[in-house]
Every structure is written in structure tokens, then in C-alpha cells.
Design a protein around this motif. Structure first.
Motif, PDB file in Angstrom:
ATOM      1  N   TYR A   1     -51.559  23.015  -4.923  1.00 25.40           N
ATOM      2  CA  TYR A   1     -51.511  23.027  -3.480  1.00 25.40           C
ATOM      3  C   TYR A   1     -52.200  23.245  -3.027  1.00 25.40           C
TER       4      TYR A   1
ATOM      5  N   ASP B   1     -50.689  18.165  -4.277  1.00 26.86           N
ATOM      6  CA  ASP B   1     -48.668  18.331  -4.901  1.00 26.86           C
ATOM      7  C   ASP B   1     -48.369  18.659  -6.605  1.00 26.86           C
TER       8      ASP B   1
ATOM      9  N   GLY C   1     -50.205  19.029   0.625  1.00 24.05           N
ATOM     10  CA  GLY C   1     -48.796  19.311  -0.581  1.00 24.05           C
ATOM     11  C   GLY C   1     -47.839  19.799  -0.171  1.00 24.05           C
ATOM     12  N   ARG C   2     -47.122  20.707  -0.742  1.00 17.69           N
ATOM     13  CA  ARG C   2     -45.717  20.984  -1.153  1.00 17.69           C
ATOM     14  C   ARG C   2     -44.636  19.951  -0.460  1.00 17.69           C
TER      15      ARG C   2
ATOM     16  N   TRP D   1     -47.316  20.609   3.470  1.00 14.42           N
ATOM     17  CA  TRP D   1     -47.925  21.653   3.560  1.00 14.42           C
ATOM     18  C   TRP D   1     -48.975  21.036   4.235  1.00 14.42           C
TER      19      TRP D   1
ATOM     20  N   PRO E   1     -46.367  20.623  -7.732  1.00 13.96           N
ATOM     21  CA  PRO E   1     -46.178  22.650  -8.151  1.00 13.96           C
ATOM     22  C   PRO E   1     -45.921  22.532  -9.848  1.00 13.96           C
TER      23      PRO E   1
END
Ligand code: 2RA
Length: 331
Positions: free
Chosen positions: A272, A265, A287-288, A302, A267
């Protein structure tokens, strides 16, 4: 351990053989099993070839453990025969999952429910497994009220026929259809058959199995499960509402500390999880990670995993490893 793999020539069965070998499960004798149609075929395990035998032959060979991935009907008919012969069955079909007398197990989440009396143990549905591994530490800390999940599922979850359909369509070849519609350049919002309530069976599995594995029927779950033209694994957008508020940094540390989970994670650097990276891996990737700003105490995630590995074969082998480690297999 004498280990039978029932459905050894199928997609999940062949990954079970790979995972048993990779994890060095102490297999003293491998018994690959398939339908009478496939009996006599050969499979490879640790560089050696093994002849596929029928269920009757396998029972007569008295394995210690049988990993089943041969469909619900075979499990319903044959798992009790193995169990009666003293074999511990770990079953990847949906046949026994919601049977109140059977345990439904993801080792990182609820291995503690297993006892020496469990003769048929159910392996959960792939899309459920990867979600509950991530939900577990968050439920423990903040108490989950409701989960809204949408899935993006690989064709490998359907089996060889679906992989062939995707590849044939991509190569402009006509062939048998696993789905009612083309899958290449398409998305099909139906996995498994529709139920009377308008949900599909896959969606109901995610709802009911999540409650059973987390041991909490108060958790509300709603799901939309979707097939996409991807091979490497299943992806899920998961929205979680908690009873209590959370701190994002703490959520991240809880997930980092969770066994079997890898946080991907970042961004700023476009990091991701994606199925192409999760392919052939045993972990669940998340992630996210972000707050749902539209509602209090709510988180978006996610989640991606290789559905044939953690979603099926790896989870089954991990159950066998746990039974062995805890002395829960018959001597
Ligand atoms: C799928 N639920 O269709 C599956 C396989 N277990 O992806």
C-alpha cells in the motif's frame, strides 16, 4: 525559455529548481528570485551557481515564465506586475485559486481549460491536487455525489520552520515553534487558520478547489485536515459516494489507466502507499481500494503523494510544459 523562480530559496522553490532540471525543461536562462533579504545568495541549477535577484530586477530581465512560491501576499502584489510585463505566472499560493477569472489547473485533470489569454495561472493546494488526480476518472465514469476526506499531512507542507521544529524536538533541542503545539509524537488537527464555519482554511481549500478543478459544484466534499510528524508526503483516506454503482476491478483499471497515478494495492503482500516511498516521486500513489460496505455505491481509497513535488513544484512545471507544448506561451 527564460524562467524566473520566485521564492527560489524556500522549500517549494528549491524543489522547483530540481524538477525543472530533472525534466529537462528548456531553460535558456534561470532567474532565481527572492526577497531583498535573500538577494545576493546563490542557488544551484544543473551544476551552475546563480545569484538570487529581487523582484524588480527579475521583471527587468523579462522572463517568459515565472513560477511563484513566495506566499500569498507576494503573489497578490507581484504576480500582476510580472503579468503586465508579459510574463506568464504559475502561482503556487492560494492568492488566485478561487478568483473566477483565473484558472486552477492540474494538468492530468483539466489542462484543457488553459488558453493563450491566461497570464496568471493558479497551482492548487497540495492536498487537493493528489486527491483530484484520483477522483477524475472515477467522476467521469460513475459521477461523484460526495467525498469525505481525512488527511495526514507532512510538516514539509508548512515549510522549513516546521521541519526544523520536528527535528529539534526529535533531538531534544529547544527552538522556534512553527505550530502551537509539539509535532513530534503528536498529531495536530489543525492546518491553517480556523474559519467562521469551524473548518480550517486548508479544509475549505479541499472543498472549493475540488469543485472548481473538476468543474462540478454539485460534488459535495467534507474534509478534516491533520498535521502529522512525517516528512515524505501527504496521505489521505478518501471515501467516495457515487451516483452509480461500480465494479471494483473496473475501478482498479480506471486508476491504472489514469496518467500520473500508480496503483499500489496488494494487501496480501502488505503493499500500500506510504509517504516514505512516495518521497521524491512525481506520481500519486493509490491503494487500500475497497468497497465501503456500510453504504451503497461507495468506495474507500488511500492516496499518497510527495506534497512538495506533485502537490506543488511538479504540478507547476507540468503546467509550464503544457503551455509550451500547446503553443500557449507568448512567442
Ligand atoms: C500544507 N497546504 O500545509 C499546505 C501547503 N500548501 O501542507
Amino acid at each position: 525559455m527564460k524562467v524566473a523562480v520566485v521564492g527560489a530559496t524556500g522549500l517549494v522553490g528549491s524543489v522547483m529548481l530540481k524538477v525543472l532540471a530533472e525534466r529537462n525543461f528548456p531553460v535558456t536562462e534561470l532567474i532565481p528570485v527572492a526577497s531583498a533579504k535573500s538577494a545576493g545568495k546563490e542557488v544551484e541549477f544543473k551544476g551552475k551557481k546563480y545569484k538570487v535577484v529581487t523582484v524588480d530586477d527579475a521583471i527587468a530581465m523579462k522572463p517568459d515564465v515565472a513560477l511563484f512560491s513566495a506566499g500569498g501576499d507576494t503573489s497578490l502584489a507581484e504576480a500582476p506586475r510580472f503579468a503586465d510585463a508579459g510574463v506568464v505566472v504559475i502561482d503556487n499560493s492560494s492568492a488566485w485559486r478561487m478568483d473566477p477569472t483565473k484558472k486552477l489547473v492540474v494538468p492530468e485533470v483539466n489542462a484543457n481549460v488553459l488558453t493563450v489569454n491566461d497570464k496568471i495561472i493558479a497551482n492548487p493546494n497540495c492536498s487537493t491536487i493528489q486527491m483530484v488526480v484520483v477522483l477524475k476518472p472515477l467522476h467521469q465514469k460513475y459521477k461523484i455525489k460526495r467525498v469525505v476526506v481525512s488527511t495526514y499531512q507532512s510538516v514539509t507542507g508548512t515549510g522549513v520552520k516546521a521541519v526544523d521544529q520536528l527535528m529539534n524536538e526529535r533531538n531534544g533541542i529547544e527552538g522556534p515553534m512553527a505550530y502551537p503545539y509539539p509535532i513530534d509524537l503528536n498529531v495536530i488537527p489543525q492546518i491553517d487558520v480556523f474559519q467562521d464555519n469551524g473548518y480550517t482554511k486548508e479544509e475549505m481549500k479541499m472543498i472549493l478547489e475540488t469543485q472548481k478543478i473538476l468543474g462540478d459544484n454539485s460534488i459535495k466534499v467534507t474534509a478534516t485536515t491533520v498535521r502529522i510528524p512525517v516528512m515524505g508526503g501527504h496521505s489521505e483516506a478518501v471515501n467516495i459516494e457515487f451516483e452509480n454503482d461500480f465494479d471494483l476491478a473496473e475501478v482498479r483499471s480506471l486508476l491504472e489507466a489514469q496518467q500520473g497515478v500508480i496503483v499500489q494495492d496488494d494487501p496480501a503482500n502488505l503493499v500500500y502507499p506510504m509517504p516514505k516511498d512516495a518521497h521524491n516521486k512525481d506520481e500519486v500513489f493509490v491503494g487500500r481500494i475497497r468497497r465501503d460496505e456500510s453504504q451503497d455505491n461507495t468506495l474507500n481509497l488511500w492516496v499518497v503523494a510527495d506534497n512538495l513535488r506533485k502537490g506543488a513544484a511538479t504540478n507547476a512545471v507540468q503546467i509550464a510544459e503544457y503551455l509550451l507544448k500547446e503553443g500557449l506561451l507568448p512567442a
